[in-house]
Scaffold this motif. Structure first.
Motif, PDB file in Angstrom:
ATOM      1  N   UNK A  97       0.834  -1.205   0.000  1.00  0.00           N
ATOM      2  CA  UNK A  97       0.000   0.000   0.000  1.00  0.00           C
ATOM      3  C   UNK A  97       0.864   1.248   0.000  1.00  0.00           C
ATOM      4  N   UNK A  98       1.917   1.246   0.829  1.00  0.00           N
ATOM      5  CA  UNK A  98       2.795   2.413   0.904  1.00  0.00           C
ATOM      6  C   UNK A  98       3.510   2.638  -0.413  1.00  0.00           C
ATOM      7  N   UNK A  99       4.023   1.553  -1.001  1.00  0.00           N
ATOM      8  CA  UNK A  99       4.748   1.703  -2.257  1.00  0.00           C
ATOM      9  C   UNK A  99       3.830   2.135  -3.391  1.00  0.00           C
TER      10      UNK A  99
ATOM     11  N   UNK B  60      -7.752   7.835   3.180  1.00  0.00           N
ATOM     12  CA  UNK B  60      -7.545   6.414   3.436  1.00  0.00           C
ATOM     13  C   UNK B  60      -6.064   6.086   3.540  1.00  0.00           C
ATOM     14  N   UNK B  61      -5.241   6.705   2.699  1.00  0.00           N
ATOM     15  CA  UNK B  61      -3.801   6.469   2.782  1.00  0.00           C
ATOM     16  C   UNK B  61      -3.256   6.968   4.114  1.00  0.00           C
ATOM     17  N   UNK B  62      -3.753   8.122   4.571  1.00  0.00           N
ATOM     18  CA  UNK B  62      -3.324   8.647   5.863  1.00  0.00           C
ATOM     19  C   UNK B  62      -3.706   7.704   6.995  1.00  0.00           C
ATOM     20  N   UNK B  63      -4.897   7.122   6.928  1.00  0.00           N
ATOM     21  CA  UNK B  63      -5.310   6.167   7.954  1.00  0.00           C
ATOM     22  C   UNK B  63      -4.443   4.912   7.919  1.00  0.00           C
ATOM     23  N   UNK B  64      -4.094   4.449   6.706  1.00  0.00           N
ATOM     24  CA  UNK B  64      -3.241   3.271   6.609  1.00  0.00           C
ATOM     25  C   UNK B  64      -1.858   3.541   7.183  1.00  0.00           C
TER      26      UNK B  64
ATOM     27  N   UNK C 102      -6.118   8.217  -9.408  1.00  0.00           N
ATOM     28  CA  UNK C 102      -6.793   7.325  -8.464  1.00  0.00           C
ATOM     29  C   UNK C 102      -5.872   6.177  -8.136  1.00  0.00           C
ATOM     30  N   UNK C 103      -5.950   5.724  -6.915  1.00  0.00           N
ATOM     31  CA  UNK C 103      -5.169   4.587  -6.444  1.00  0.00           C
ATOM     32  C   UNK C 103      -6.146   3.490  -6.069  1.00  0.00           C
TER      33      UNK C 103
END
Length: 272
Positions: A19-21, A69-73, A57-58
């Motif tokens: 997810x990070x990459x 959502x990325x911040x929450x992950x 979009x991801x």
């Protein structure tokens, strides 16, 4: 230890890393650029004919993702070590080892790295049935595409919830249930909220760890009292009793097979 029991942890780590990459533009897939024609060049100009605003979009497992959502992950990744530690048997074991070192009068022996490493592997040994259950009922169906991500999280949390409830004192559980506003206890394990189960479990683990530490201190405290009385009777009041009693404590701990007895006692305190 069953090697398949470690697959859920490896899967979670690989999933979070992916997810990070995927969120980083450095690791974005770059394909071959098609040859541009005058028409496509004109259409790609801002304000030109047929110009389209680009949308970034991801997608994760076919579902759209945004910055929130990325911040929450990323927040979950930061708190993941604490979450894994506080939901396993690690807390009780490492606290008992720390109290044992203090009872022996040792400051840095064994080192913290040794105690933490031993506590981690003992935690994996105790949690092996839970990890096996998660692997068989949650990870394998999810990896085969039989269940969704939401179902995977639900199935993976059920064995952890059941394990924590088995180790939790009813008094601590009732305390947090009353604080949360629930007057009656749920009849089904799945109805217990993790926000109630986790603090109840941690409180019970600390209580049991301190009780075990109290029992560990008693024989070593007796040795300290006997040595201090002997030094007082001989008029050696300036000599610290801890310096004399430490070799006797180590000898007693080795003669009774202290490490084996302590680990056996710790393992027997868990309801598996």
């Amino acid at each position: 230890m069953n090697r398949t029991a470690l697959k859920p942890l490896l899967f979670v780590a690989i999933l979070l890393l992916a997810v990070v990459l995927s969120a980083s533009p450095i690791f974005a897939a770059v394909g071959p650029t098609p040859p541009q024609t005058p028409e496509t060049t004109q259409d790609s100009q801002p304000g030109g004919a047929g110009s389209v605003d680009p949308n970034i979009s991801i997608n994760i497992n076919g579902e759209g993702s945004d910055a929130v959502r990325i911040l929450l992950l990323l927040t979950v990744i930061t708190l993941l070590p604490s979450i894994l530690v506080m939901m396993t048997s690690f807390t009780r074991i490492v606290v008992v080892f720390s109290l044992l070192r203090n009872a022996l009068g040792l400051q840095q022996t064994p080192p913290n790295q040794v105690l933490i490493g031993l506590a981690l592997f003992l935690s994996l040994f105790i949690m092996n049935p839970v990890l096996t259950n998660i692997n068989n009922n949650a990870y394998q169906p999810y990896s085969n595409g039989d269940i969704s991500a939401e179902q995977f999280l639900a199935r993976a949390s059920d064995p952890l919830r059941e394990f924590m409830l088995k180790q939790t004192n009813p008094e601590d559980l009732n305390l947090f249930l009353s604080i949360s506003g629930r007057e009656t206890r749920p009849q089904v394990i799945g109805e217990y909220s993790m926000t109630v189960v986790i603090p109840s479990f941690i409180t019970s683990e600390l209580k049991r760890a301190f009780l075990i530490g109290f029992l560990i201190f008693i024989p070593f405290l007796i040795i300290d009292m006997v040595v201090a009385s002997a030094l007082m009777s001989m008029g050696m009041m300036m000599l610290p009793p801890v310096t004399i009693s430490m070799p006797f404590k180590l000898m007693l701990f080795v003669l009774v097979d202290g490490w084996g007895l302590l680990i056996k006692t710790l393992l027997s305190t868990y309801n598996l």
